[in-house]
Write an enzyme that holds these catalytic residues in place. Structure first.
Site, short mmCIF file in Angstrom:
data_model
loop_
_atom_site.label_atom_id
_atom_site.label_comp_id
_atom_site.label_asym_id
_atom_site.label_seq_id
_atom_site.Cartn_x
_atom_site.Cartn_y
_atom_site.Cartn_z
N HIS A 71 0.83 -1.22 0.00
CA HIS A 71 0.00 0.00 0.00
C HIS A 71 0.86 1.27 0.00
O HIS A 71 0.52 2.26 0.64
CB HIS A 71 -0.96 0.02 1.19
CG HIS A 71 -1.96 -1.09 1.19
ND1 HIS A 71 -3.23 -0.96 0.68
CD2 HIS A 71 -1.88 -2.37 1.63
CE1 HIS A 71 -3.89 -2.10 0.81
NE2 HIS A 71 -3.10 -2.97 1.39
N ASN A 144 -10.38 -2.81 2.45
CA ASN A 144 -10.06 -2.83 1.02
C ASN A 144 -11.32 -2.58 0.21
O ASN A 144 -12.43 -2.57 0.76
CB ASN A 144 -9.49 -4.20 0.63
CG ASN A 144 -8.01 -4.36 1.00
OD1 ASN A 144 -7.30 -3.38 1.22
ND2 ASN A 144 -7.57 -5.60 1.06
N TYR A 358 0.70 -4.22 12.01
CA TYR A 358 0.58 -2.78 11.74
C TYR A 358 1.36 -1.94 12.74
O TYR A 358 2.05 -0.99 12.37
CB TYR A 358 -0.91 -2.38 11.69
CG TYR A 358 -1.58 -2.90 10.43
CD1 TYR A 358 -1.78 -4.27 10.25
CD2 TYR A 358 -1.97 -2.07 9.41
CE1 TYR A 358 -2.37 -4.77 9.09
CE2 TYR A 358 -2.56 -2.55 8.24
CZ TYR A 358 -2.76 -3.91 8.10
OH TYR A 358 -3.32 -4.41 6.96
FE1 HDE Z 1 -2.60 -4.83 5.32
N1 HDE Z 1 -0.79 -4.08 5.81
N2 HDE Z 1 -1.98 -6.67 5.90
N3 HDE Z 1 -4.37 -5.68 4.72
N4 HDE Z 1 -3.24 -3.07 4.75
C1 HDE Z 1 -0.42 -2.80 5.67
O1 HDE Z 1 0.70 -1.50 7.25
C2 HDE Z 1 -0.89 -6.93 6.63
C3 HDE Z 1 -4.73 -6.98 4.83
C4 HDE Z 1 -4.50 -2.73 4.34
O2 HDE Z 1 -3.28 3.48 3.97
C5 HDE Z 1 0.91 -2.51 6.30
O3 HDE Z 1 0.95 0.73 7.47
C6 HDE Z 1 -0.85 -8.31 6.99
C7 HDE Z 1 -6.14 -7.14 4.65
C8 HDE Z 1 -4.57 -1.32 4.00
O4 HDE Z 1 -1.65 3.32 5.42
C9 HDE Z 1 1.28 -3.84 6.96
C10 HDE Z 1 -1.95 -8.87 6.42
C11 HDE Z 1 -6.62 -5.88 4.43
C12 HDE Z 1 -3.28 -0.84 4.23
C13 HDE Z 1 0.13 -4.72 6.55
C14 HDE Z 1 -2.66 -7.85 5.75
C15 HDE Z 1 -5.50 -4.99 4.47
C16 HDE Z 1 -2.49 -1.95 4.70
C17 HDE Z 1 1.95 -1.92 5.38
C18 HDE Z 1 -2.34 -10.34 6.44
C19 HDE Z 1 -8.06 -5.46 4.15
C20 HDE Z 1 -2.79 0.57 3.98
C21 HDE Z 1 2.06 -0.46 5.76
C22 HDE Z 1 -2.76 -10.78 7.68
C23 HDE Z 1 -8.99 -5.80 5.17
C24 HDE Z 1 -3.04 1.46 5.16
C25 HDE Z 1 1.20 -0.29 6.90
C26 HDE Z 1 -2.62 2.87 4.82
C27 HDE Z 1 -1.15 -1.83 5.09
C28 HDE Z 1 0.06 -5.99 6.96
C29 HDE Z 1 -3.84 -8.09 5.02
C30 HDE Z 1 -5.66 -3.58 4.24
C31 HDE Z 1 2.64 -4.41 6.60
C32 HDE Z 1 0.22 -8.97 7.81
C33 HDE Z 1 -6.94 -8.45 4.74
C34 HDE Z 1 -5.77 -0.56 3.49
O5 HDE Z 1 1.31 -3.73 8.34
#
Ligand code: HDE
Length: 685
Positions: A71, A144, A358
């Site tokens: 992202h 999402n 996060y």
């Molecule tokens: Fe994320 N995801 N994600 N994700 N995600 C990040 O956090 C992660 C997942 C989502 O505008 C990271 O700040 C794991 C689902 C958004 O700043 C990180 C898993 C959904 C954003 C991370 C998921 C999301 C992130 C990278 C699997 C929808 C952007 C930078 C368990 C429900 C937020 C950050 C923004 C961002 C980890 C799966 C949505 C690495 C480990 C499912 C919208 O922490």
């Protein structure tokens, strides 16, 4: 050149519009010369002593922070949430108590795979993250634009992301899933098949961030003041209606305007056309969860709206662009662990893993634990605790007491409060420690099939074409065939169309399902974009392609019909200086023809004067403008002088019902026609 300053004897520099305030160093010391380093003599070496130059270069060297590992490319805007239906019976969260109350928020939209500088209309999931600054703490709903996810367990996330990101040896492809590594991983991970249908659908190439839904994905809990818990899914429904582009268009938009989505959002808010989403909840209890065909803790499954209706409880309005992109959009730190009293987690293993990730990633990205002190992350309610120190600490406790319990009475600082403090819902937990995936997570195809049969024929064609495109970018046949073996379990029509597109004659054996599909699910209209489009052209953009001598009355009638209806009109012309209309008025252009291709607009009108028809017919950008608008099923209004251009691109004999010849009286009818957004019937012929 205005006001050229040569008085320092150095390089000339230009001062325009000089302000009153004096430039200073970061320490606040006024600066006398911001153009020349301190040197020994006019042509001598730069002196190490030049603290002003060194401070400036030092700050510049440190401007970048690590981009988000996923992202990275995002766009944030401010707004508020207004509660329209209080739900105290379901949740004691402060934000859900008082109808009409507004809560400030910050929303960041993003793509997942690409780096910060990647194009906006990549085929990808879009992030839809909302930080609510509630009076009882920040609540982050980090969702999402697609309601399901590729994997069921967070431990698989690094593999998923590694597979989609550029390959480590060659560092390409950027912001794309069309390559071997991604499809190798997906085809070896059957739980990802359902979400892959969504990402191969037009959901993954939205026309605008304003025209897409948002989903919290996981099942959460709502807990009321008595401690009663219900399960909940959160959804955002755009009041603007859903809309996507087509793939060929997306490829061209990315070249013509890599900032297409952020520009669109910025322009809408800047012009006062504030996008809105209704917040919906799907609420259900244990009885439903037990009876449901799938596990409610499995993030690769959704709950169809026909089974659990969506209740609308409030509206988000985005009405304020950021003042500084870095300070706000880049530094905003969403954490799924940021929940408030009245909302709670479930045992969804993906959610549980995210709750670790996060906080960890923000600490790395923003350089320490005090990122909550950055204004965009700081709660707007009182914050009182004994946490202290660390890098960049800006809010340390005052006085001598920094621990609790203490016996300092009123000077002893904040105390815990079981009455209003957060308490976890006490759902009982028991079991052996084990690494296993519940049997109830094992049906990977039923909802993929349901998604497929819920689409219109046009949307199905796009999905099949997207799989064909992506798999054709895989060099290895085994990967293409393995993916096909899964699609055979989804639907024969899909597998057949992709096999045909790839030129596969001998179909592979269908993949062996981990568990036989539980049921043949009915279609769900809520899953289609085309069945949930807008009923007007408001918020959309018309290109008015003009030549010199264009009929002034006609131009005026089209412009006012569209702008009165809340649409935007952009003037496209052979020269940026504009055109001279039939009445002698000069109409300035917004885009020169090769800077404003039709892919950037929702519909087009060609208003030419008779004597320029032939000239435009040999203009290549004008030819692309028209042939793309035609190929992308756009509505095209035209005047007689456009015929030579139609002939030049081979569509003169194919004028259809989406291509009205236009006169002054016809502007309203054309506007009305455009509310269907595309003339899909053209693509069937
Ligand atoms: Fe994320 N995801 N994600 N994700 N995600 C990040 O956090 C992660 C997942 C989502 O505008 C990271 O700040 C794991 C689902 C958004 O700043 C990180 C898993 C959904 C954003 C991370 C998921 C999301 C992130 C990278 C699997 C929808 C952007 C930078 C368990 C429900 C937020 C950050 C923004 C961002 C980890 C799966 C949505 C690495 C480990 C499912 C919208 O922490």
């Amino acid at each position: 050149m205005e006001d050229v300053n040569l008085d320092k004897g150095g390089a000339p520099h230009q001062q325009t519009d000089a302000g009153e305030e004096t430039l200073t160093t970061a320490q606040g010391a006024p600066i006398s010369d911001n153009q020349n380093s301190l040197t020994a003599g006019p042509r001598g070496p730069v002196l190490l002593e030049d603290h002003i130059m060194r401070e400036k270069i030092f700050a510049f060297d440190h401007e970048r922070i690590p981009e988000r590992v996923v992202h990275a490319r995002g766009y944030g805007v401010h707004g508020h949430f207004e509660l329209t239906k209080a739900i105290p019976e379901l949740s004691c969260a402060d934000i859900f108590q008082r109808e009409g109350e507004k809560t400030p928020l910050f929303t960041r939209f993003s793509t997942v795979a690409g780096s910060k500088g990647s194009p906006d209309v990549a085929r990808d999931v879009r992030g839809f993250a909302v930080k609510f600054y509630t009076q009882e703490g920040n609540w982050d709903l980090v969702g999402n634009n697609i309601p399901v996810f590729f994997v069921q367990d967070a431990i698989k996330f690094p593999d998923l992301i590694h597979s989609v990101k550029p390959a480590p040896d060659r560092a390409f492809p950027q912001a794309q899933s069309a390559h071997d590594n991604f499809w190798d991983f997906i085809s070896l991970t059957p739980e990802a098949v359902h979400t892959s249908l969504w990402t191969m659908s037009d959901r993954a190439i939205p026309r605008s961030l304003r025209f897409m839904e948002g989903f919290g994905v996981h099942t959460f809990r709502l807990v009321n003041a008595e401690g009663t818990s219900h399960y909940v899914k959160f959804l955002w429904k755009p009041r603007q209606g859903l809309q996507s582009v087509v793939w060929n268009e997306a490829l061209k938009i990315n070249g013509a305007d890599p900032d297409f989505h952020r520009r669109d959002m910025w322009a809408a808010i800047d012009s006062g056309d504030y996008p809105q989403w209704d917040l919906g909840i799907q609420v259900f209890d244990d009885d439903f969860a037990d009876a449901f065909e799938f596990d409610i803790l499995d993030a690769t499954k959704l709950i169809p709206e026909e089974q659990v209706p969506v209740q609308i409880i409030g509206t988000m309005t985005l009405d304020n662009n950021v003042e500084n992109f870095f300070a706000e959009t880049e530094q905003v730190a969403f954490c799924t662990q940021n929940i408030v009293r009245g909302i709670d987690f479930t045992n969804d293993p993906l959610l549980q893993g995210r709750n670790f990730s996060y906080l960890d990633t923000q600490t790395k990205r923003l350089g320490g634990p005090n990122f909550t002190h950055i204004p965009i992350n700081a709660p707007k309610c009182p914050v009182r605790h004994f946490q202290q120190d660390g890098h960049m600490a800006m809010q340390n406790p005052k006085g001598r007491v920094n621990y609790e319990p203490n016996s300092w009475g009123e000077d002893g600082g904040p105390r815990e409060n079981p009455e209003i403090g957060f308490t976890s819902h006490p759902n009982p937990v028991q079991g052996n420690k084990q690494r296993t995936r519940s049997e109830t997570f094992a049906d990977h195809y039923s909802q993929a099939r349901q998604f497929w049969i819920s689409q219109t024929k046009t949307e199905q064609n796009h999905i099949a074409a997207a799989y064909t495109f992506e798999l054709s970018k895989c060099e290895h046949e085994r990967i293409r065939l393995r993916m096909l073996s899964h699609l055979m379990n989804v639907h024969d029509d899909l597998a057949g169309a992709v096999a045909k597109g790839l030129g596969v004659e001998d179909m592979p054996d269908a993949a062996t399902p981990a568990r036989e599909p539980v049921t043949d699910l009915p279609a769900s209209d809520a899953l289609s974009i085309l069945k949930n489009g807008p009923d007007s052209f408001a918020g959309r953009k018309l290109a008015l392609f003009l030549s010199d001598g264009a009929d002034a009355d006609l131009v005026q009638s089209i412009e006012s019909a569209f702008t009165d209806a809340g649409a935007t009109v952009a003037i496209v012309a052979p020269h940026i200086a504009g055109v001279e209309l039939s009445n002698g008025d000069i109409k300035p252009a917004d885009e020169k023809i090769d800077g404003g291709p039709s892919v950037l607009f929702d519909a087009v009108a060609l208003v030419f004067s008779e004597d320029v028809g032939e000239e435009l017919a040999i203009n290549k950008p004008a030819q692309d403008f028209v042939s793309d608008a035609y190929a992308h099923a756009k509505f095209i209004a035209w005047t007689e002088a456009a015929q030579p251009l139609f002939e030049a691109v081979g569509i003169a004999g194919k004028i259809d019902n989406g291509m009205p010849e236009i006169s002054t009286e016809g502007a309203d009818a054309f506007l009305h026609m455009c509310s269907a957004l595309r003339f899909w019937a053209r693509l069937k012929s």
